[in-house]
Design a protein around this motif. Structure first.
Motif, PDB file in Angstrom:
ATOM      1  N   TYR A  40     -35.155  45.309 -83.808  1.00  0.00           N
ATOM      2  CA  TYR A  40     -33.864  45.289 -83.657  1.00  0.00           C
ATOM      3  C   TYR A  40     -33.572  45.021 -81.800  1.00  0.00           C
ATOM      4  O   TYR A  40     -32.821  44.444 -81.503  1.00  0.00           O
ATOM      5  CB  TYR A  40     -32.999  46.722 -83.800  1.00  0.00           C
ATOM      6  CG  TYR A  40     -31.608  46.500 -83.474  1.00  0.00           C
ATOM      7  CD1 TYR A  40     -30.630  45.818 -84.111  1.00  0.00           C
ATOM      8  CD2 TYR A  40     -31.117  47.341 -82.159  1.00  0.00           C
ATOM      9  CE1 TYR A  40     -29.295  45.719 -83.530  1.00  0.00           C
ATOM     10  CE2 TYR A  40     -29.909  47.399 -81.729  1.00  0.00           C
ATOM     11  CZ  TYR A  40     -28.861  46.686 -82.480  1.00  0.00           C
ATOM     12  OH  TYR A  40     -27.650  46.518 -82.002  1.00  0.00           O
ATOM     13  N   LEU A  41     -34.278  45.865 -81.167  1.00  0.00           N
ATOM     14  CA  LEU A  41     -34.042  45.588 -79.663  1.00  0.00           C
ATOM     15  C   LEU A  41     -34.527  44.347 -79.224  1.00  0.00           C
ATOM     16  O   LEU A  41     -34.184  43.730 -78.412  1.00  0.00           O
ATOM     17  CB  LEU A  41     -35.000  46.605 -78.921  1.00  0.00           C
ATOM     18  CG  LEU A  41     -34.420  48.070 -78.897  1.00  0.00           C
ATOM     19  CD1 LEU A  41     -35.348  48.724 -78.239  1.00  0.00           C
ATOM     20  CD2 LEU A  41     -32.954  48.122 -78.278  1.00  0.00           C
ATOM     21  N   SER A  42     -35.775  43.598 -79.637  1.00  0.00           N
ATOM     22  CA  SER A  42     -36.224  42.490 -79.598  1.00  0.00           C
ATOM     23  C   SER A  42     -35.235  41.216 -79.916  1.00  0.00           C
ATOM     24  O   SER A  42     -35.195  40.377 -79.153  1.00  0.00           O
ATOM     25  CB  SER A  42     -37.542  42.239 -80.433  1.00  0.00           C
ATOM     26  OG  SER A  42     -38.227  40.985 -79.963  1.00  0.00           O
ATOM     27  N   ASN A  43     -34.675  41.617 -80.905  1.00  0.00           N
ATOM     28  CA  ASN A  43     -33.598  40.388 -81.683  1.00  0.00           C
ATOM     29  C   ASN A  43     -32.476  40.575 -80.717  1.00  0.00           C
ATOM     30  O   ASN A  43     -31.936  39.446 -80.290  1.00  0.00           O
ATOM     31  CB  ASN A  43     -33.455  40.685 -82.971  1.00  0.00           C
ATOM     32  CG  ASN A  43     -32.557  39.603 -83.610  1.00  0.00           C
ATOM     33  OD1 ASN A  43     -32.816  38.496 -83.287  1.00  0.00           O
ATOM     34  ND2 ASN A  43     -31.762  39.874 -84.458  1.00  0.00           N
ATOM     35  N   ASN A  44     -32.122  41.822 -80.466  1.00  0.00           N
ATOM     36  CA  ASN A  44     -31.015  41.949 -79.375  1.00  0.00           C
ATOM     37  C   ASN A  44     -31.070  41.469 -78.000  1.00  0.00           C
ATOM     38  O   ASN A  44     -30.352  40.777 -77.374  1.00  0.00           O
ATOM     39  CB  ASN A  44     -30.658  43.471 -79.442  1.00  0.00           C
ATOM     40  CG  ASN A  44     -29.251  43.834 -78.736  1.00  0.00           C
ATOM     41  OD1 ASN A  44     -28.327  42.777 -78.761  1.00  0.00           O
ATOM     42  ND2 ASN A  44     -29.146  44.902 -77.818  1.00  0.00           N
ATOM     43  N   ASP A  45     -32.539  41.576 -77.634  1.00  0.00           N
ATOM     44  CA  ASP A  45     -32.854  40.928 -76.160  1.00  0.00           C
ATOM     45  C   ASP A  45     -32.605  39.205 -76.206  1.00  0.00           C
ATOM     46  O   ASP A  45     -32.416  38.701 -75.394  1.00  0.00           O
ATOM     47  CB  ASP A  45     -34.079  41.448 -75.699  1.00  0.00           C
ATOM     48  CG  ASP A  45     -34.269  43.042 -75.603  1.00  0.00           C
ATOM     49  OD1 ASP A  45     -33.225  43.550 -75.291  1.00  0.00           O
ATOM     50  OD2 ASP A  45     -35.571  43.456 -75.566  1.00  0.00           O
ATOM     51  N   LYS A  46     -33.086  38.916 -77.479  1.00  0.00           N
ATOM     52  CA  LYS A  46     -33.262  37.565 -77.512  1.00  0.00           C
ATOM     53  C   LYS A  46     -31.664  37.007 -77.572  1.00  0.00           C
ATOM     54  O   LYS A  46     -31.387  35.792 -76.900  1.00  0.00           O
ATOM     55  CB  LYS A  46     -33.793  36.911 -78.931  1.00  0.00           C
ATOM     56  CG  LYS A  46     -35.250  37.159 -78.913  1.00  0.00           C
ATOM     57  CD  LYS A  46     -35.830  36.891 -80.045  1.00  0.00           C
ATOM     58  CE  LYS A  46     -37.255  37.012 -80.526  1.00  0.00           C
ATOM     59  NZ  LYS A  46     -37.794  36.869 -81.708  1.00  0.00           N
ATOM     60  N   ASN A  47     -30.853  37.776 -78.243  1.00  0.00           N
ATOM     61  CA  ASN A  47     -29.461  37.278 -78.258  1.00  0.00           C
ATOM     62  C   ASN A  47     -28.876  37.409 -76.820  1.00  0.00           C
ATOM     63  O   ASN A  47     -28.172  36.527 -76.349  1.00  0.00           O
ATOM     64  CB  ASN A  47     -28.626  38.061 -79.100  1.00  0.00           C
ATOM     65  CG  ASN A  47     -28.816  37.880 -80.510  1.00  0.00           C
ATOM     66  OD1 ASN A  47     -29.109  36.727 -80.970  1.00  0.00           O
ATOM     67  ND2 ASN A  47     -28.731  38.776 -81.521  1.00  0.00           N
ATOM     68  N   ILE A  48     -29.318  38.692 -76.253  1.00  0.00           N
ATOM     69  CA  ILE A  48     -28.739  38.754 -74.722  1.00  0.00           C
ATOM     70  C   ILE A  48     -29.201  37.458 -73.767  1.00  0.00           C
ATOM     71  O   ILE A  48     -28.538  36.968 -73.242  1.00  0.00           O
ATOM     72  CB  ILE A  48     -29.255  40.009 -74.273  1.00  0.00           C
ATOM     73  CG1 ILE A  48     -28.333  41.023 -74.806  1.00  0.00           C
ATOM     74  CG2 ILE A  48     -29.066  39.994 -72.550  1.00  0.00           C
ATOM     75  CD1 ILE A  48     -28.663  42.429 -74.435  1.00  0.00           C
ATOM     76  N   LEU A  49     -30.578  37.092 -74.027  1.00  0.00           N
ATOM     77  CA  LEU A  49     -31.015  36.021 -73.280  1.00  0.00           C
ATOM     78  C   LEU A  49     -30.514  34.801 -73.441  1.00  0.00           C
ATOM     79  O   LEU A  49     -30.274  33.968 -72.575  1.00  0.00           O
ATOM     80  CB  LEU A  49     -32.385  35.883 -73.484  1.00  0.00           C
ATOM     81  CG  LEU A  49     -33.500  37.093 -72.789  1.00  0.00           C
ATOM     82  CD1 LEU A  49     -35.161  36.987 -73.269  1.00  0.00           C
ATOM     83  CD2 LEU A  49     -33.138  36.854 -71.398  1.00  0.00           C
ATOM     84  N   ARG A  50     -30.107  34.475 -74.936  1.00  0.00           N
ATOM     85  CA  ARG A  50     -29.637  33.047 -75.150  1.00  0.00           C
ATOM     86  C   ARG A  50     -28.134  33.350 -74.717  1.00  0.00           C
ATOM     87  O   ARG A  50     -27.896  32.090 -74.316  1.00  0.00           O
ATOM     88  CB  ARG A  50     -29.351  33.376 -76.614  1.00  0.00           C
ATOM     89  CG  ARG A  50     -28.691  32.012 -77.461  1.00  0.00           C
ATOM     90  CD  ARG A  50     -28.605  32.027 -78.836  1.00  0.00           C
ATOM     91  NE  ARG A  50     -28.084  32.767 -79.377  1.00  0.00           N
ATOM     92  CZ  ARG A  50     -26.823  33.188 -79.432  1.00  0.00           C
ATOM     93  NH1 ARG A  50     -25.872  32.651 -79.002  1.00  0.00           N
ATOM     94  NH2 ARG A  50     -26.323  34.408 -79.967  1.00  0.00           N
ATOM     95  N   VAL A  51     -27.210  34.395 -74.784  1.00  0.00           N
ATOM     96  CA  VAL A  51     -25.925  34.460 -74.113  1.00  0.00           C
ATOM     97  C   VAL A  51     -25.910  34.148 -72.487  1.00  0.00           C
ATOM     98  O   VAL A  51     -25.225  33.172 -72.192  1.00  0.00           O
ATOM     99  CB  VAL A  51     -25.328  35.853 -74.574  1.00  0.00           C
ATOM    100  CG1 VAL A  51     -24.114  36.109 -73.691  1.00  0.00           C
ATOM    101  CG2 VAL A  51     -25.022  35.696 -76.133  1.00  0.00           C
ATOM    102  N   ALA A  52     -27.036  34.872 -72.023  1.00  0.00           N
ATOM    103  CA  ALA A  52     -27.140  34.583 -70.513  1.00  0.00           C
ATOM    104  C   ALA A  52     -27.613  33.122 -70.388  1.00  0.00           C
ATOM    105  O   ALA A  52     -27.015  32.456 -69.295  1.00  0.00           O
ATOM    106  CB  ALA A  52     -28.398  35.445 -69.942  1.00  0.00           C
ATOM    107  N   ARG A  53     -28.253  32.471 -70.986  1.00  0.00           N
ATOM    108  CA  ARG A  53     -28.711  30.967 -70.913  1.00  0.00           C
ATOM    109  C   ARG A  53     -27.313  30.077 -71.147  1.00  0.00           C
ATOM    110  O   ARG A  53     -27.185  29.350 -70.227  1.00  0.00           O
ATOM    111  CB  ARG A  53     -29.918  30.732 -71.850  1.00  0.00           C
ATOM    112  CG  ARG A  53     -31.381  30.734 -70.953  1.00  0.00           C
ATOM    113  CD  ARG A  53     -32.417  30.126 -71.990  1.00  0.00           C
ATOM    114  NE  ARG A  53     -33.258  31.170 -72.189  1.00  0.00           N
ATOM    115  CZ  ARG A  53     -33.406  31.655 -73.598  1.00  0.00           C
ATOM    116  NH1 ARG A  53     -32.923  31.060 -74.505  1.00  0.00           N
ATOM    117  NH2 ARG A  53     -34.425  32.566 -73.780  1.00  0.00           N
TER     118      ARG A  53
END
Length: 111
Positions: free
Chosen positions: A11-24
């Protein structure tokens, strides 16, 4: 507890990916917006420069129009003077002809 830890990690890994995508996506948006702002600023400068050129040309045209109007008034005045002088010449010519005829009628020699 192990499954719970694995799910939490996923979940954290997926959430991190979402955060990175939103940041990009946000960084991309900011870069695109900065490019648009730069382009708009350049266009605004171009428009301002063109406006100054148009204003300068308008002033030149207005000045030339004033000169033309003044010259037209001068020409009109000169034309009136010429017409008046022409009428005076015509009147004097008629008077000279009348006087010549009078001299001729009275037998006085004239040249």
């Amino acid at each position: 507890e192990y499954l719970s830890s694995a799910v939490e990690s996923a979940y954290l890994s997926n959430n991190d990916k979402n955060i990175l995508r939103v940041a990009r996506d946000r960084d991309d948006f900011i870069r695109m917006q900065a490019a648009k702002d730069k382009k708009l600023a350049s266009q605004a400068e171009t428009i301002a420069s063109q406006s100054e050129t148009i204003n300068s040309q308008t002033e030149t045209i207005n000045s030339q129009a004033e000169t033309i109007n003044s010259q037209t008034e001068t020409i009109s005045s000169q034309s009136e003077t010429i017409n008046s002088q022409s009428q005076e010449i015509s009147s004097l010519t008629d008077e000279v002809s009348r006087l010549k005829k009078l001299l001729d009628d009275n037998g006085i020699i004239h040249e």
